[in-house]
Design an enzyme around this catalytic site. Structure first.
Site, short mmCIF file in Angstrom:
data_model
loop_
_atom_site.label_atom_id
_atom_site.label_comp_id
_atom_site.label_asym_id
_atom_site.label_seq_id
_atom_site.Cartn_x
_atom_site.Cartn_y
_atom_site.Cartn_z
N SER A 77 1.13 -1.39 -0.03
CA SER A 77 -0.09 0.12 0.35
C SER A 77 0.73 1.28 0.38
CB SER A 77 -0.92 0.05 1.46
OG SER A 77 -1.47 -1.27 0.98
N HIS A 90 1.05 3.40 -2.25
CA HIS A 90 1.57 3.60 -4.33
C HIS A 90 -0.51 4.65 -4.31
CE1 HIS A 90 4.53 1.91 -3.95
NE2 HIS A 90 4.83 0.59 -3.52
N HIS A 111 9.28 3.40 -3.15
CA HIS A 111 9.50 2.83 -1.27
C HIS A 111 9.89 4.01 -0.57
CE1 HIS A 111 7.66 -0.54 -4.23
NE2 HIS A 111 7.47 -0.82 -3.67
N SER A 131 9.19 -8.58 0.82
CA SER A 131 9.87 -9.06 0.82
C SER A 131 11.11 -9.37 1.90
CB SER A 131 10.99 -8.74 0.70
OG SER A 131 11.97 -7.83 0.49
N ASP A 142 23.83 -2.80 6.39
CA ASP A 142 22.57 -3.50 6.13
C ASP A 142 21.80 -3.35 7.38
OD1 ASP A 142 21.31 -4.14 3.41
OD2 ASP A 142 21.26 -5.78 5.01
N PRO A 143 20.54 -2.75 6.77
CA PRO A 143 19.68 -2.82 8.21
C PRO A 143 19.02 -4.77 8.45
CG PRO A 143 18.76 -1.79 6.66
CD PRO A 143 19.75 -1.92 6.16
N GLY A 144 19.29 -5.28 6.93
CA GLY A 144 18.96 -6.37 7.22
C GLY A 144 19.79 -7.30 7.57
#
Length: 593
Positions: A61, A63, A226, A461, A572-574
């Site tokens: 959502s 968009h 995004h 993702s 990197d946040p991941g």
């Protein structure tokens, strides 16, 4: 902490559901699918009876009016919404496929924007639908022309050009054309178009601050939808100069993702509001885009100017150019009648003529839409081992919940600023369920439950990748059933890492969660024979060091791969999220030994 901009919402948690209810209440030709964030044509049963191909699309959502606004006769049969900037979960996509595809011999086409989460989640749902006998095909749209390098493994993003694919597919379906013909035409059209965007002011995910910052005289070229930053920062200039820069970048032959345009080409153009741009400005941009193309000898035959695919309240615009074929087929499809409200038309109910919708949501078709959590093993964990593992998982959940803002902050500028919120949703779901569990269960069942929570609660993702990670770990867990040796935990990590790499496309060294996971796996392998505390301490250090190194890595996968290297100045946040839950879990394990 960054101040969150003001928004007209009732609550952050309910904003997507409230918005979808609003969409169907003002467009009586649309219905909600019960228990899912899915909008369906009210006449879907007639479409199936007529033997026409059904069409689904969707995404996160934020968009709007995409994608629910493009549901209607002559366009989509249904649209699936995720949380803000988060891919919809596979179980909702599967519910939508069943609603429009079950009993429909013509088949269903999924129109998917080229983002890792969308590809994964729509792919998972498509495979499950096929296993149920529902004919399902996918067309992936990636028409982004911003990327100048060919080494971006995530590929070209799907942007506003996706709505043209909706329109072409919808027109062909309405004519009764076959799934194979529609698939062929849409794939050809998707490869014949390009999009590029420009941003004047960034957007903000509800509850968070702006996704990146721009100076008073700065604009961002080549950004996605995004909230991520673009590929080039420019000085603010006139509309004419900005449009020239956009189309020049889009069509430059030294740009790896360029769209080739030559004199005498015939094109359709979409000038799209990214959310917070006035119609006065859009009209100026449209005028300048037409003038620029015509000055290059290009014939502009169709122009669409308005709000089609936004990035919340982002101030800016995107320009899409699609080649029109010589036989006039694409133009014919674009001109065809549609009731989709955002094309724009008002979606009136043919049965009632009502201008206001008070109908109840459509019932979902029966059947499990979430991956099975049934164990293939009959051997339950011993009580003491179950208590230890439960404590470790709950510690990991608590650590993720308290790290929400830290991870969101790391994600701003290289992603959409919601990594922490996504991880928190999954952690809260797991914690709420696991706290109530007192009876031991097989290890593979526990892993499958974690997989289901990742799919249902996290979304996007990250949810898909953790779903794959825990599913693969569950399969490996059946090999040793009750053992909790750290060499066996290394095996679980290995299988999970392989699944993420296989389906997500990333590799170690691409600046993703895999870097921390692989470092921990390697360390656990190397410490086989050591005591548990030593093994845990070394694995934590290895994962932490790997996450820290991502700060200086080039991003080759995920949304960060679309962002200028100059903006990737933090870990990197991941990868950091992996360190947070891994450290909490392993410290709890060592503490109990």
């Amino acid at each position: 902490m960054t101040t969150a901009p003001k928004k007209l919402l009732n609550s952050i948690e309910q904003c997507v559901d409230d918005a979808l209810e609003g969409v169907v209440s003002i467009h009586p030709g649309l219905r909600l699918l019960d228990d899912h964030r899915v909008v369906i044509r009210e006449d879907i049963e007639q479409v199936i009876t007529d033997g026409k191909v059904t069409l689904l699309s969707g995404g996160g959502s934020g968009h709007e009016p995409a994608h629910a606004g493009f549901v209607g006769k002559g366009m989509l049969s249904g649209a699936i919404a995720g949380s803000v900037f988060t891919s919809p979960p596979p179980h909702s996509i599967l519910a939508a496929i069943r609603a429009v595809g079950k009993g429909n011999k013509a088949g269903t086409l999924l129109i998917v924007k080229n983002y890792t989460g969308d590809r994964l989640n729509f792919g998972i749902a498509a495979e499950r639908a096929k296993s149920e006998g529902i004919r399902t095909e996918i067309v992936v749209v990636g028409e982004d022309c911003a990327l100048t390098s060919s080494d971006k493994s995530a590929g070209r993003r799907g942007l506003c050009g996706t709505i043209l694919i909706h329109k072409i597919a919808g027109s062909m379906s309405e004519e009764g054309q076959s799934l194979d013909d529609i698939l062929l035409a849409t794939r050809a059209a998707a490869s014949d178009m390009g999009t590029i965007g420009i941003c004047l002011y960034p957007c903000s995910v509800p509850g968070s601050g702006p996704s990146f910052t721009l100076g008073q005289n700065e604009i961002e070229l080549g950004l996605g939808i995004h909230g991520e930053a673009g590929v080039k920062r420019m000085k603010l200039a006139s509309s004419k100069d900005v449009v020239s820069a956009m189309i020049s970048h889009m069509t430059a032959s030294n740009n790896a993702s360029h769209l080739a345009i030559s004199p005498d080409d015939h094109v359709a153009v979409v000038v799209n509001n990214l959310g917070g741009t006035s119609y006065l400005e859009l009209s100026v941009v449209a005028k300048d885009a037409i003038a620029y193309l015509e000055s290059q000898g290009v014939s502009v035959e169709r122009v669409y100017c308005g709000t089609f695919m936004t990035s919340l309240e982002m101030a800016g615009a995107s320009i899409t150019i699609m080649h029109l074929d010589k036989d006039g087929h694409r133009a014919k499809c674009l001109d065809a009648e549609t009731t989709a409200p955002a094309w724009p038309r008002i979606s009136l109910s043919e049965s009632s003529g009502s201008a206001h919708n008070k109908l109840a949501p459509l019932a979902s078709l029966e059947g499990d839409v979430v991956a099975s959590t049934e164990s293939t093993s009959q051997v339950k964990l011993p009580q003491d081992k179950f208590v230890q593992i439960k404590a470790a998982i709950l510690a990991a959940c608590d650590a993720l919940i308290t790290s929400e803002e830290l991870l969101n902050e790391l994600d701003r500028g290289c992603g959409d600023g919601d990594c922490g919120t996504t991880m928190k949703r999954g952690a809260q779901g797991v914690s709420s369920w696991l706290t109530q569990q007192t009876t031991p269960m097989p290890l593979d069942k526990l892993a499958l439950k974690l997989s289901a929570f990742a799919e249902q609660n996290m979304g996007g993702s990250s949810g898909a990748l953790y779903c794959l990670f825990f599913s693969a770990a569950a399969h490996a867990a059946t090999a040793f059933e009750t053992s909790t040796e750290h060499s066996h935990w290394a095996m679980l990590l290995q299988h999970g890492i392989y699944a993420i790499s296989k389906y997500g496309g990333a590799e170690v060294g691409d600046r993703t969660m895999l870097d921390s996971l692989h470092a921990a796996f390697t360390s656990l392998q190397e410490t086989v024979g050591s005591d548990v505390k030593t093994a845990c301490d070394k694995a934590i250090k290895a994962a932490s060091d790997a996450a820290e190194k991502t700060q200086t890595m080039d991003a080759k996968a995920g949304r960060a791969s679309y962002v200028s290297k100059d903006l990737l100045t933090k870990p990197d946040p991941g990868a950091t999220a992996v360190v947070i839950w891994l450290k909490a879990a392993l410290m709890k394990v060592a503490e109990q030994m």
